[in-house]
Design a protein around this motif. Structure first.
Motif, mmCIF file in Angstrom:
data_model
loop_
_atom_site.group_PDB
_atom_site.id
_atom_site.type_symbol
_atom_site.label_atom_id
_atom_site.label_comp_id
_atom_site.label_asym_id
_atom_site.label_seq_id
_atom_site.Cartn_x
_atom_site.Cartn_y
_atom_site.Cartn_z
ATOM 1 N N SER A 67 13.431 -5.011 18.570
ATOM 2 C CA SER A 67 13.271 -3.558 18.610
ATOM 3 C C SER A 67 13.486 -2.943 17.230
ATOM 4 O O SER A 67 12.700 -2.106 16.776
ATOM 5 N N ARG A 68 14.560 -3.361 16.547
ATOM 6 C CA ARG A 68 14.841 -2.824 15.211
ATOM 7 C C ARG A 68 13.738 -3.208 14.218
ATOM 8 O O ARG A 68 13.375 -2.424 13.340
ATOM 9 N N TYR A 69 13.215 -4.428 14.343
ATOM 10 C CA TYR A 69 12.158 -4.877 13.437
ATOM 11 C C TYR A 69 10.907 -4.010 13.603
ATOM 12 O O TYR A 69 10.340 -3.531 12.617
ATOM 13 N N LEU A 70 10.491 -3.776 14.843
ATOM 14 C CA LEU A 70 9.309 -2.939 15.076
ATOM 15 C C LEU A 70 9.562 -1.497 14.652
ATOM 16 O O LEU A 70 8.669 -0.834 14.124
ATOM 17 N N GLU A 71 10.789 -1.033 14.847
ATOM 18 C CA GLU A 71 11.134 0.320 14.422
ATOM 19 C C GLU A 71 11.048 0.442 12.900
ATOM 20 O O GLU A 71 10.554 1.441 12.364
ATOM 21 N N LYS A 72 11.507 -0.595 12.200
ATOM 22 C CA LYS A 72 11.428 -0.591 10.734
ATOM 23 C C LYS A 72 9.962 -0.561 10.287
ATOM 24 O O LYS A 72 9.607 0.184 9.368
ATOM 25 N N LEU A 73 9.114 -1.356 10.950
ATOM 26 C CA LEU A 73 7.684 -1.322 10.618
ATOM 27 C C LEU A 73 7.102 0.067 10.857
ATOM 28 O O LEU A 73 6.310 0.570 10.054
ATOM 29 N N TYR A 74 7.497 0.699 11.953
ATOM 30 C CA TYR A 74 7.013 2.034 12.292
ATOM 31 C C TYR A 74 7.342 3.025 11.176
ATOM 32 O O TYR A 74 6.494 3.806 10.746
ATOM 33 N N TYR A 75 8.581 2.982 10.690
ATOM 34 C CA TYR A 75 8.986 3.929 9.651
ATOM 35 C C TYR A 75 8.444 3.583 8.270
ATOM 36 O O TYR A 75 8.401 4.443 7.386
ATOM 37 N N ARG A 76 8.013 2.344 8.062
ATOM 38 C CA ARG A 76 7.441 1.951 6.769
ATOM 39 C C ARG A 76 5.927 2.188 6.704
ATOM 40 O O ARG A 76 5.335 2.137 5.630
ATOM 41 N N MET A 77 5.301 2.426 7.842
ATOM 42 C CA MET A 77 3.841 2.579 7.859
ATOM 43 C C MET A 77 3.300 3.745 7.034
ATOM 44 O O MET A 77 2.193 3.648 6.518
ATOM 45 N N PRO A 78 3.998 4.865 6.882
ATOM 46 C CA PRO A 78 3.449 5.935 6.038
ATOM 47 C C PRO A 78 3.123 5.487 4.609
ATOM 48 O O PRO A 78 2.286 6.082 3.938
ATOM 49 N N GLU A 79 3.773 4.415 4.133
ATOM 50 C CA GLU A 79 3.441 3.881 2.810
ATOM 51 C C GLU A 79 1.981 3.434 2.764
ATOM 52 O O GLU A 79 1.303 3.607 1.741
ATOM 53 N N ILE A 80 1.488 2.874 3.861
ATOM 54 C CA ILE A 80 0.077 2.453 3.932
ATOM 55 C C ILE A 80 -0.820 3.678 3.865
ATOM 56 O O ILE A 80 -1.818 3.698 3.142
ATOM 57 N N GLU A 81 -0.444 4.718 4.604
ATOM 58 C CA GLU A 81 -1.247 5.940 4.615
ATOM 59 C C GLU A 81 -1.301 6.571 3.228
ATOM 60 O O GLU A 81 -2.347 7.078 2.803
ATOM 61 N N GLN A 82 -0.185 6.535 2.500
ATOM 62 C CA GLN A 82 -0.166 7.097 1.150
ATOM 63 C C GLN A 82 -1.086 6.322 0.208
ATOM 64 O O GLN A 82 -1.677 6.897 -0.699
ATOM 65 N N LEU A 83 -1.210 5.016 0.432
ATOM 66 C CA LEU A 83 -2.119 4.219 -0.389
ATOM 67 C C LEU A 83 -3.584 4.504 -0.041
ATOM 68 O O LEU A 83 -4.444 4.499 -0.917
ATOM 69 N N MET A 84 -3.860 4.734 1.244
ATOM 70 C CA MET A 84 -5.239 4.967 1.674
ATOM 71 C C MET A 84 -5.708 6.389 1.367
ATOM 72 O O MET A 84 -6.891 6.598 1.103
ATOM 73 N N ALA A 103 -13.089 4.619 6.368
ATOM 74 C CA ALA A 103 -11.812 5.327 6.251
ATOM 75 C C ALA A 103 -11.447 6.003 7.580
ATOM 76 O O ALA A 103 -10.275 5.995 7.981
ATOM 77 N N ALA A 104 -12.442 6.550 8.280
ATOM 78 C CA ALA A 104 -12.186 7.178 9.580
ATOM 79 C C ALA A 104 -11.739 6.131 10.600
ATOM 80 O O ALA A 104 -10.810 6.361 11.383
ATOM 81 N N LYS A 105 -12.394 4.954 10.596
ATOM 82 C CA LYS A 105 -11.989 3.876 11.503
ATOM 83 C C LYS A 105 -10.574 3.414 11.184
ATOM 84 O O LYS A 105 -9.768 3.168 12.074
ATOM 85 N N HIS A 106 -10.284 3.287 9.886
ATOM 86 C CA HIS A 106 -8.944 2.879 9.479
ATOM 87 C C HIS A 106 -7.912 3.897 9.932
ATOM 88 O O HIS A 106 -6.835 3.538 10.412
ATOM 89 N N SER A 107 -8.223 5.163 9.807
ATOM 90 C CA SER A 107 -7.297 6.221 10.205
ATOM 91 C C SER A 107 -6.990 6.136 11.700
ATOM 92 O O SER A 107 -5.832 6.268 12.116
ATOM 93 N N GLY A 108 -8.020 5.909 12.502
ATOM 94 C CA GLY A 108 -7.822 5.765 13.947
ATOM 95 C C GLY A 108 -6.994 4.539 14.283
ATOM 96 O O GLY A 108 -6.083 4.595 15.116
ATOM 97 N N LEU A 109 -7.298 3.420 13.635
ATOM 98 C CA LEU A 109 -6.546 2.191 13.855
ATOM 99 C C LEU A 109 -5.097 2.353 13.412
ATOM 100 O O LEU A 109 -4.177 1.903 14.088
ATOM 101 N N TYR A 110 -4.910 3.018 12.293
ATOM 102 C CA TYR A 110 -3.559 3.275 11.780
ATOM 103 C C TYR A 110 -2.743 4.067 12.802
ATOM 104 O O TYR A 110 -1.619 3.706 13.124
ATOM 105 N N ALA A 111 -3.339 5.137 13.334
ATOM 106 C CA ALA A 111 -2.630 5.997 14.290
ATOM 107 C C ALA A 111 -2.268 5.242 15.566
ATOM 108 O O ALA A 111 -1.127 5.336 16.049
ATOM 109 N N THR A 112 -3.202 4.469 16.112
ATOM 110 C CA THR A 112 -2.917 3.738 17.352
ATOM 111 C C THR A 112 -1.902 2.617 17.109
ATOM 112 O O THR A 112 -1.037 2.377 17.950
ATOM 113 N N THR A 113 -1.992 1.952 15.959
ATOM 114 C CA THR A 113 -1.033 0.885 15.651
ATOM 115 C C THR A 113 0.367 1.459 15.494
ATOM 116 O O THR A 113 1.337 0.910 16.027
ATOM 117 N N ARG A 114 0.481 2.571 14.804
ATOM 118 C CA ARG A 114 1.799 3.183 14.593
ATOM 119 C C ARG A 114 2.391 3.641 15.920
ATOM 120 O O ARG A 114 3.570 3.410 16.200
#
Length: 160
Positions: A67-84, A103-114
């Motif tokens: 749970s903590r590992y997935l939570e850490k990934l969740y909070y680190r994901m905005p770094e990917i968005e800042q790069l894109m 980019a639109a497909k990536h944005s949708g995938l990013y949102a659902t993954t997060r």
């Protein structure tokens, strides 16, 4: 009905392609979904069917860690968005139409993954909390049984 456990894991066949001067063969490979087998530790005398407080603690620890590992990934994901999508608002993939579509497909995938990471993290956390409650109930039942045994010893000790 046939014995499904004796079938092969995969079916493979070579199929000729469109006729040409030199024959070409393409392969077809399909997983056999009818093959059934039990995992090693599940069947037979090696199967563990009893639980104790230690094994419950280990399961709770594992659930918490995941749970903590997935939570850490969740909070680190905005770094990917800042790069894109840098601060200037332009896509990192470019401005041509296919890049914008990607980019639109990536944005949708990013949102659902997060969102999925958050949901799974929360579910694992709830599972750990539920298992803690199970352990608490288990220990309470053990304590009640101990008390009953002590009372029985007292009763039987007086009559002996």
């Amino acid at each position: 009905m046939t014995d499904r456990t004796e079938q092969p894991d995969r079916f493979q066949a070579r199929v000729p392609s469109v006729p040409t001067l030199t024959p070409q063969f393409r392969g077809v490979s399909v997983d056999n979904i009818n093959k059934a087998e039990a995992p090693e530790g599940l069947a037979g005398t090696n199967a563990v069917t009893e639980w104790d407080a230690d094994s419950l603690d280990k399961a709770i620890e594992w659930l918490d860690y995941q749970s903590r590992y997935l939570e850490k990934l969740y909070y680190r994901m905005p770094e990917i968005e800042q790069l894109m999508v840098p601060a200037d608002g332009k896509s990192a993939l470019g401005s041509f139409p296919m890049a914008q579509e990607l980019a639109a497909k990536h944005s949708g995938l990013y949102a659902t993954t997060r969102a999925s990471l958050k949901t799974q993290s929360d579910n694992l956390d709830r599972a750990a909390q539920a298992l803690r409650k199970v352990k608490e109930n288990y220990q309470t039942a053990e304590a009640a049984n101990e008390m009953s045994a002590a009372q029985m010893r007292q009763i039987f000790g007086g009559t002996a």
